[in-house]
Design a protein around this motif. Structure first.
Motif, PDB file in Angstrom:
ATOM      1  N   ALA A 115       0.744  -1.238  -0.057  1.00 52.42           N
ATOM      2  CA  ALA A 115       0.125  -0.069   0.033  1.00 52.42           C
ATOM      3  C   ALA A 115       1.065   1.257   0.031  1.00 52.42           C
ATOM      4  O   ALA A 115       0.458   2.251  -0.737  1.00 52.42           O
ATOM      5  CB  ALA A 115      -0.801   0.016   1.226  1.00 52.42           C
ATOM      6  N   PHE A 116       2.056   1.322   0.795  1.00 57.57           N
ATOM      7  CA  PHE A 116       2.760   2.254   0.750  1.00 57.57           C
ATOM      8  C   PHE A 116       3.360   2.485  -0.594  1.00 57.57           C
ATOM      9  O   PHE A 116       3.334   3.867  -0.948  1.00 57.57           O
ATOM     10  CB  PHE A 116       3.783   2.115   1.760  1.00 57.57           C
ATOM     11  CG  PHE A 116       5.032   3.181   1.748  1.00 57.57           C
ATOM     12  CD1 PHE A 116       4.709   4.565   2.692  1.00 57.57           C
ATOM     13  CD2 PHE A 116       6.103   2.955   1.308  1.00 57.57           C
ATOM     14  CE1 PHE A 116       5.665   5.449   2.304  1.00 57.57           C
ATOM     15  CE2 PHE A 116       7.306   4.133   1.308  1.00 57.57           C
ATOM     16  CZ  PHE A 116       6.953   5.265   1.821  1.00 57.57           C
ATOM     17  N   ASP A 117       4.072   1.626  -1.198  1.00 61.11           N
ATOM     18  CA  ASP A 117       4.546   1.786  -2.640  1.00 61.11           C
ATOM     19  C   ASP A 117       3.555   2.081  -3.617  1.00 61.11           C
ATOM     20  O   ASP A 117       3.999   2.983  -4.633  1.00 61.11           O
ATOM     21  CB  ASP A 117       5.070   0.239  -3.044  1.00 61.11           C
ATOM     22  CG  ASP A 117       6.495   0.035  -2.358  1.00 61.11           C
ATOM     23  OD1 ASP A 117       7.182   1.016  -1.684  1.00 61.11           O
ATOM     24  OD2 ASP A 117       6.744  -1.058  -2.304  1.00 61.11           O
ATOM     25  N   ALA A 118       2.198   1.652  -3.496  1.00 59.45           N
ATOM     26  CA  ALA A 118       1.025   2.169  -4.517  1.00 59.45           C
ATOM     27  C   ALA A 118       0.967   3.730  -4.384  1.00 59.45           C
ATOM     28  O   ALA A 118       0.710   4.378  -5.338  1.00 59.45           O
ATOM     29  CB  ALA A 118      -0.118   1.332  -4.111  1.00 59.45           C
ATOM     30  N   VAL A 119       0.824   4.062  -2.930  1.00 56.63           N
ATOM     31  CA  VAL A 119       0.553   5.363  -2.845  1.00 56.63           C
ATOM     32  C   VAL A 119       1.827   6.544  -3.376  1.00 56.63           C
ATOM     33  O   VAL A 119       1.714   7.689  -3.814  1.00 56.63           O
ATOM     34  CB  VAL A 119       0.331   6.049  -1.167  1.00 56.63           C
ATOM     35  CG1 VAL A 119       0.429   7.116  -0.873  1.00 56.63           C
ATOM     36  CG2 VAL A 119      -1.079   5.118  -0.929  1.00 56.63           C
ATOM     37  N   ARG A 120       2.761   5.997  -2.931  1.00 59.88           N
ATOM     38  CA  ARG A 120       4.195   6.683  -3.387  1.00 59.88           C
ATOM     39  C   ARG A 120       4.389   6.610  -4.861  1.00 59.88           C
ATOM     40  O   ARG A 120       4.575   7.748  -5.418  1.00 59.88           O
ATOM     41  CB  ARG A 120       5.343   5.892  -2.810  1.00 59.88           C
ATOM     42  CG  ARG A 120       6.871   6.731  -3.159  1.00 59.88           C
ATOM     43  CD  ARG A 120       7.940   5.939  -2.222  1.00 59.88           C
ATOM     44  NE  ARG A 120       7.955   4.622  -2.937  1.00 59.88           N
ATOM     45  CZ  ARG A 120       9.038   3.809  -3.122  1.00 59.88           C
ATOM     46  NH1 ARG A 120      10.249   4.439  -2.419  1.00 59.88           N
ATOM     47  NH2 ARG A 120       9.243   3.005  -3.582  1.00 59.88           N
ATOM     48  N   LEU A 121       3.814   5.506  -5.643  1.00 60.02           N
ATOM     49  CA  LEU A 121       3.986   5.672  -6.839  1.00 60.02           C
ATOM     50  C   LEU A 121       2.972   6.561  -7.531  1.00 60.02           C
ATOM     51  O   LEU A 121       3.009   7.358  -8.531  1.00 60.02           O
ATOM     52  CB  LEU A 121       3.805   4.218  -7.552  1.00 60.02           C
ATOM     53  CG  LEU A 121       3.815   3.902  -9.258  1.00 60.02           C
ATOM     54  CD1 LEU A 121       5.171   4.435  -9.493  1.00 60.02           C
ATOM     55  CD2 LEU A 121       3.607   2.750  -9.446  1.00 60.02           C
ATOM     56  N   ALA A 122       1.588   6.513  -7.307  1.00 57.77           N
ATOM     57  CA  ALA A 122       0.808   7.402  -7.563  1.00 57.77           C
ATOM     58  C   ALA A 122       1.081   8.812  -7.342  1.00 57.77           C
ATOM     59  O   ALA A 122       0.743   9.641  -8.158  1.00 57.77           O
ATOM     60  CB  ALA A 122      -0.749   7.234  -6.673  1.00 57.77           C
ATOM     61  N   GLY A 123       1.746   9.376  -6.258  1.00 57.17           N
ATOM     62  CA  GLY A 123       2.134  10.623  -6.075  1.00 57.17           C
ATOM     63  C   GLY A 123       3.238  11.011  -7.009  1.00 57.17           C
ATOM     64  O   GLY A 123       3.345  12.078  -7.660  1.00 57.17           O
ATOM     65  N   ALA A 124       4.185   9.996  -7.394  1.00 64.17           N
ATOM     66  CA  ALA A 124       5.068  10.377  -8.200  1.00 64.17           C
ATOM     67  C   ALA A 124       4.462  10.811  -9.642  1.00 64.17           C
ATOM     68  O   ALA A 124       4.992  11.486 -10.413  1.00 64.17           O
ATOM     69  CB  ALA A 124       6.303   9.285  -8.223  1.00 64.17           C
TER      70      ALA A 124
END
Length: 73
Positions: free
Chosen positions: A25-34
């Motif tokens: 979930a953390f990586d998904a939110v981080r990727l969406a922000g990028a």
């Protein structure tokens, strides 16, 4: 208003707990922000490129409705 603030606080705490517990979930939110930041940068570049080279940066101010044409803006 207090209910809204309480709901927002609990949502933030819940999201933080979920992101702390789940690496995916953390990586998904981080990727969406990028991706969002990349989109904003590309859109800014496209807008700057489409602008005419001799165009003025200043936009004319719209007149107030009901004002006579000779009255200042």
């Amino acid at each position: 208003m207090t209910g809204l603030l309480c709901w927002a606080l609990m949502s933030a705490i819940g999201l933080t707990a979920m992101l702390a517990a789940s690496r995916l979930a953390f990586d998904a939110v981080r990727l969406a922000g990028a991706c969002y930041l990349l989109w904003l940068g590309l859109r800014a570049l496209w807008t700057a490129r489409r602008r005419a080279p001799g165009a003025s940066e200043e936009r004319p101010r719209p007149r107030r409705s009901g004002a006579p044409p000779s009255a200042p803006g």
